[in-house]
Every structure is written in structure tokens, then in C-alpha cells.
Design a protein around this motif. Structure first.
Motif, PDB file in Angstrom:
ATOM      1  N   GLU A  60       0.847  -1.195   0.000  1.00 37.03           N
ATOM      2  CA  GLU A  60       0.000   0.000   0.000  1.00 37.03           C
ATOM      3  C   GLU A  60       0.887   1.251   0.000  1.00 37.03           C
ATOM      4  OE1 GLU A  60      -3.576   2.183   2.549  1.00 37.03           O
ATOM      5  OE2 GLU A  60      -2.450   0.519   3.436  1.00 37.03           O
ATOM      6  N   ARG A  61       0.386   2.327  -0.630  1.00 35.46           N
ATOM      7  CA  ARG A  61       1.097   3.602  -0.644  1.00 35.46           C
ATOM      8  C   ARG A  61       0.130   4.716  -0.258  1.00 35.46           C
ATOM      9  NH1 ARG A  61       4.769   3.202  -6.223  1.00 35.46           N
ATOM     10  NH2 ARG A  61       5.887   1.291  -5.628  1.00 35.46           N
ATOM     11  N   ASP A  62       0.583   5.621   0.630  1.00 34.76           N
ATOM     12  CA  ASP A  62      -0.221   6.779   1.032  1.00 34.76           C
ATOM     13  C   ASP A  62       0.359   8.040   0.398  1.00 34.76           C
ATOM     14  OD1 ASP A  62      -1.821   5.195   2.571  1.00 34.76           O
ATOM     15  OD2 ASP A  62      -0.886   5.741   4.486  1.00 34.76           O
ATOM     16  N   SER A  63      -0.507   8.953  -0.036  1.00 33.65           N
ATOM     17  CA  SER A  63      -0.066  10.209  -0.664  1.00 33.65           C
ATOM     18  C   SER A  63      -0.614  11.403   0.101  1.00 33.65           C
ATOM     19  CB  SER A  63      -0.534  10.265  -2.123  1.00 33.65           C
ATOM     20  OG  SER A  63       0.102   9.263  -2.895  1.00 33.65           O
ATOM     21  N   PHE A  64       0.224  12.425   0.255  1.00 31.88           N
ATOM     22  CA  PHE A  64      -0.146  13.652   0.964  1.00 31.88           C
ATOM     23  C   PHE A  64       0.257  14.846   0.100  1.00 31.88           C
ATOM     24  CE2 PHE A  64       0.750  10.339   3.995  1.00 31.88           C
ATOM     25  CZ  PHE A  64      -0.259  10.451   4.931  1.00 31.88           C
ATOM     26  N   ASN A  65      -0.618  15.835   0.012  1.00 33.68           N
ATOM     27  CA  ASN A  65      -0.339  17.055  -0.740  1.00 33.68           C
ATOM     28  C   ASN A  65       0.142  18.149   0.210  1.00 33.68           C
ATOM     29  OD1 ASN A  65      -1.137  16.005  -3.269  1.00 33.68           O
ATOM     30  ND2 ASN A  65      -3.287  16.355  -2.754  1.00 33.68           N
ATOM     31  N   VAL A  66       1.189  18.869  -0.174  1.00 31.06           N
ATOM     32  CA  VAL A  66       1.726  19.935   0.656  1.00 31.06           C
ATOM     33  C   VAL A  66       2.158  21.088  -0.248  1.00 31.06           C
ATOM     34  CG1 VAL A  66       4.020  18.864   0.642  1.00 31.06           C
ATOM     35  CG2 VAL A  66       3.445  20.527   2.419  1.00 31.06           C
ATOM     36  N   ALA A  67       1.876  22.314   0.185  1.00 36.58           N
ATOM     37  CA  ALA A  67       2.272  23.512  -0.569  1.00 36.58           C
ATOM     38  C   ALA A  67       3.658  23.947  -0.120  1.00 36.58           C
ATOM     39  CB  ALA A  67       1.262  24.627  -0.348  1.00 36.58           C
ATOM     40  N   LEU A  68       4.607  24.035  -1.056  1.00 34.59           N
ATOM     41  CA  LEU A  68       5.978  24.419  -0.761  1.00 34.59           C
ATOM     42  C   LEU A  68       6.373  25.643  -1.570  1.00 34.59           C
ATOM     43  CD1 LEU A  68       7.635  20.868  -0.776  1.00 34.59           C
ATOM     44  CD2 LEU A  68       6.654  22.118   1.172  1.00 34.59           C
ATOM     45  N   THR A  69       7.334  26.412  -1.035  1.00 27.77           N
ATOM     46  CA  THR A  69       7.733  27.693  -1.626  1.00 27.77           C
ATOM     47  C   THR A  69       9.095  27.569  -2.305  1.00 27.77           C
ATOM     48  OG1 THR A  69       6.513  28.886   0.083  1.00 27.77           O
ATOM     49  CG2 THR A  69       8.162  30.135  -1.154  1.00 27.77           C
ATOM     50  N   ARG A  70       9.189  28.137  -3.490  1.00 29.22           N
ATOM     51  CA  ARG A  70      10.430  28.121  -4.261  1.00 29.22           C
ATOM     52  C   ARG A  70      11.600  28.692  -3.454  1.00 29.22           C
ATOM     53  NH1 ARG A  70      13.082  32.024  -7.280  1.00 29.22           N
ATOM     54  NH2 ARG A  70      14.265  31.268  -9.090  1.00 29.22           N
ATOM     55  N   GLY A  71      12.731  27.982  -3.476  1.00 29.88           N
ATOM     56  CA  GLY A  71      13.944  28.458  -2.833  1.00 29.88           C
ATOM     57  C   GLY A  71      14.018  28.227  -1.339  1.00 29.88           C
ATOM     58  N   THR A  72      12.967  27.673  -0.752  1.00 28.96           N
ATOM     59  CA  THR A  72      12.958  27.400   0.684  1.00 28.96           C
ATOM     60  C   THR A  72      13.406  25.956   0.924  1.00 28.96           C
ATOM     61  OG1 THR A  72      11.148  28.960   1.043  1.00 28.96           O
ATOM     62  CG2 THR A  72      11.543  27.328   2.771  1.00 28.96           C
ATOM     63  N   ARG A  73      14.258  25.773   1.921  1.00 27.45           N
ATOM     64  CA  ARG A  73      14.801  24.446   2.204  1.00 27.45           C
ATOM     65  C   ARG A  73      13.927  23.750   3.255  1.00 27.45           C
ATOM     66  NH1 ARG A  73      19.462  23.094   5.601  1.00 27.45           N
ATOM     67  NH2 ARG A  73      20.371  21.092   4.948  1.00 27.45           N
ATOM     68  N   TYR A  74      13.507  22.527   2.944  1.00 30.67           N
ATOM     69  CA  TYR A  74      12.630  21.761   3.829  1.00 30.67           C
ATOM     70  C   TYR A  74      13.278  20.429   4.210  1.00 30.67           C
ATOM     71  CZ  TYR A  74       9.058  24.945   1.982  1.00 30.67           C
ATOM     72  OH  TYR A  74       8.340  26.058   1.620  1.00 30.67           O
ATOM     73  N   GLN A  75      12.870  19.947   5.385  1.00 26.26           N
ATOM     74  CA  GLN A  75      13.238  18.584   5.794  1.00 26.26           C
ATOM     75  C   GLN A  75      11.970  17.761   5.900  1.00 26.26           C
ATOM     76  OE1 GLN A  75      16.249  17.801   8.917  1.00 26.26           O
ATOM     77  NE2 GLN A  75      14.699  16.529   9.921  1.00 26.26           N
ATOM     78  N   ILE A  76      11.960  16.595   5.253  1.00 24.67           N
ATOM     79  CA  ILE A  76      10.795  15.716   5.246  1.00 24.67           C
ATOM     80  C   ILE A  76      11.182  14.424   5.963  1.00 24.67           C
ATOM     81  CG2 ILE A  76       9.037  14.597   3.823  1.00 24.67           C
ATOM     82  CD1 ILE A  76       9.915  16.512   1.544  1.00 24.67           C
TER      83      ILE A  76
END
Length: 334
Positions: A245-261
Motif C-alpha cells: 500500500e502507498r499513502d499520498s499527501f499534498n503539501v504547498a511548498l515555496t520556491r527556494g525554501t529548504r525543507y526537511q521531510i
């Protein structure tokens, strides 16, 4: 009727009449460690005959005991309880209260680092507090207020980082109900203990500073520091209910911003999934990044800097046919 008269009545008449009381034989035994009886009835008889006149305590807070030490020192019990931390600890505590105490088994109470003032509070500024374990099996307890979604680093440092003489620190984190939510042995420098933890609920948590296998003594430093990360996707717990099984989540991210997932499972007690797998897709479904084991243990972790502002899809799976519960979070790196 006064309390003393009531007690005298129970001692003289009520016990023989099998009247009920709130007296708990296990609490009586635990509060008076010099006593050793093979049954609750013998403990009751002792209290009636001697304990009341000796003004012995009849109450004991079983939530204050170090169940990890109980499991460590009683190897015959280690395979007898559940696999999850919370179930395992509850079962071990029930065993101690209902059976172990009458079998002569003993555990070490979780100690306040400063008994004169109660459980001390740790700041989240990273300022270390120095203390010591003076007897084998001792653990020191600290309270700390943690905020939901914030990443914290908790440390217990000893000889490996020249922060004390304790050779092998062991650190555990409890929630407000004294359930273990994280624990660590050697993730810090050398044999020092280090936990990275992101709470899903704001509240008071408790750090138990001890030694591996409850077998060491010495000085140590304990600290809690707050990361500069900002939560942009609230930590969410979900489940892969069946293989593949695979779960999907939508998230809004901003250009040039560094994120940790982060996708965390069994290795950090954030779920039962033993080997998470993370993928990042753009809005058109193109695979941009993926990760298997860059987090703690087999957890997934990656840093990602979008080249365009927009919606992205985070897909969580298990390696191979693995499935179970997990926690997903996205933080903005400062």
C-alpha cells in the motif's frame, strides 16, 4: 467515629468480619522494602499486627518505578510481554504489582534528581544540568515542556564527551502518562545517549537519565535543545494497512525554501512500520526525490528545495511488503 477508632475496629473486629477496606497489600510491600511476604494475606496480617502501630505507610505511587530496570534485572520476563513499548511496560508493571513483589523481585524507583525540591524542570535552551547516579540501577527524572511540531534534541552525556564519568548513559523519554515515547543508548558521541523527538502533542514530558542495563554509576550532563526548524506540515500519524500500500499527501511548498521531510516508524517509536520509503513528486506527477534510510535507523529523511512554488505530493510506502503505522512531518529549515 475518628480515624484511629475506625482502624482499631477493623483490627479488632472488621478484618474477621471480612469488611472491605482500601488497604492495598502490594502498595504496603512496595512502600516498606524491608518486608518480604509470599502473599497479600500475609502482608495484611503484618499490617494488622505490627504495621499500624509502627505507623508504616500503606500508599505507593507505582507510576514512579523504573520498569525498564525490572525487565533488565529479570531476564526470564523479557520475552513474556508485548512488542510495543506502552503494552510492554504496562504488562511488566502489572506483573510486578500482582506477582513480582511477592516473589521477592525488586525494582529501583525512578528518582528525582533533587529529592528535596521534587522533579526538576529542564529548559529547552540546551543548557546542560549536571548530576550523578550514585547507586547501581538508579535513574534521575526531569520534567520538560515540549511544543507540538517542534524538533528537540535530548542528550545525556558522560565519559565519551568528557561531560562526566558515567561510561554508558541510557536516556528514556516518557509522555505525561508515563508511557515511553522514545529511548536511546549510543546515538550520541561514543556511548552518549541522544534522542531527536518531535511531539505530536504539546505538554509535559519526562526524561529518565540512567545507564545502559541499569548497571553503571557516575556523573553526567543532561540537556534539551530546540531546533530552529519551523513546522509547515503538521506531524500526522497514519497507517499502511496491507503490503504494497502507498499513502499520498499534498503539501504547498515555496520556491527556494529548504525543507526537511521525515517519515518515522518503529526505530523512533513513532509507529510500527519497520522500514519506511519516501518519494516526492511535483504537481505533474514527476518523481523528484526519494529516500530509504537517511533518518534514524531505517527511517526516511530528506532535505528538499523546490525550484517552483506550488503543490507537491509526498508518497509514503514500506520497503518490500512491509506495512504498519508511521508519522510524517515537513519542517522548514532555519
Amino acid at each position: 467515629m475518628s480515624t484511629s477508632t475506625a482502624v482499631q475496629h477493623y483490627i479488632s473486629v472488621g478484618y474477621r468480619e471480612t469488611r472491605t477496606t482500601t488497604f492495598d497489600a502490594s502498595s504496603y510491600m512496595a512502600a516498606n522494602t524491608d518486608l518480604s511476604f509470599s502473599s497479600s494475606s500475609l502482608a495484611v496480617q503484618h499490617y494488622i499486627t505490627f504495621g499500624y502501630r509502627e505507623t508504616r505507610s500503606t500508599t505507593y505511587d507505582f507510576s514512579s518505578v523504573d520498569i525498564s530496570s525490572y525487565l533488565t534485572t529479570n531476564t526470564d520476563l523479557q520475552a513474556a510481554f508485548g512488542s510495543s513499548s506502552s503494552d510492554r511496560y504496562r504488562a511488566a508493571l502489572d506483573h510486578y504489582r500482582n506477582f513480582g513483589i511477592y516473589e521477592g523481585r525488586r525494582i529501583v524507583p525512578i528518582q528525582s534528581a533533587n529529592p528535596a525540591t521534587g522533579i526538576p524542570t529542564l529548559p529547552t535552551t540546551g543548557t546542560p544540568v549536571t548530576d550523578s547516579l550514585s547507586i547501581v540501577g538508579e535513574t534521575d527524572m526531569y520534567a520538560v515542556t515540549l511544543q507540538r511540531g517542534v524538533l528537540y534534541t535530548l542528550r545525556e552525556n558522560g565519559a565519551s564527551s568528557n561531560s562526566g564519568t558515567l561510561s554508558d548513559p541510557y536516556l528514556r523519554l516518557f509522555d505525561s502518562n508515563r508511557n515511553v515515547v522514545a529511548q536511546d543508548d549510543d546515538s550520541g558521541t561514543g556511548r552518549d545517549a541522544l534522542i531527536q523527538f518531535r511531539p505530536t502533542q504539546t505538554g509535559t514530558y519526562y526524561l529518565s537519565a540512567g545507564s545502559f542495563a541499569s548497571g553503571g554509576t557516575g556523573t553526567y550532563q543532561v540537556s534539551v535543545s530546540q531546533s530552529s526548524q519551523t513546522e509547515v506540515f503538521p506531524a500526522v500519524s497514519d497507517v499502511l494497512s496491507f503490503p504494497y500500500e502507498r499513502d499520498s499527501f499534498n503539501v504547498a511548498l515555496t520556491r527556494g525554501t529548504r525543507y526537511q521531510i521525515d517519515v518515522e516508524g518503529a526505530d523512533t517509536n513513532r509507529g510500527t512500520l519497520t522500514d519506511p520509503y519516501l518519494r516526492v513528486f511535483d504537481s505533474s506527477g514527476t518523481l523528484l526525490r526519494y529516500d530509504d534510510d537517511s533518518g534514524t535507523g531505517l527511517n526516511s529523511q530528506l532535505t528538499f528545495t523546490p525550484t517552483t512554488t506550488g503543490n507537491y505530493t509526498l508518497q509514503v510506502a514500506g520497503v518490500g511488503s512491509r506495512y504498519g503505522t508511521y508519522t510524517l512531518a515537513v519542517t522548514q529549515l532555519g
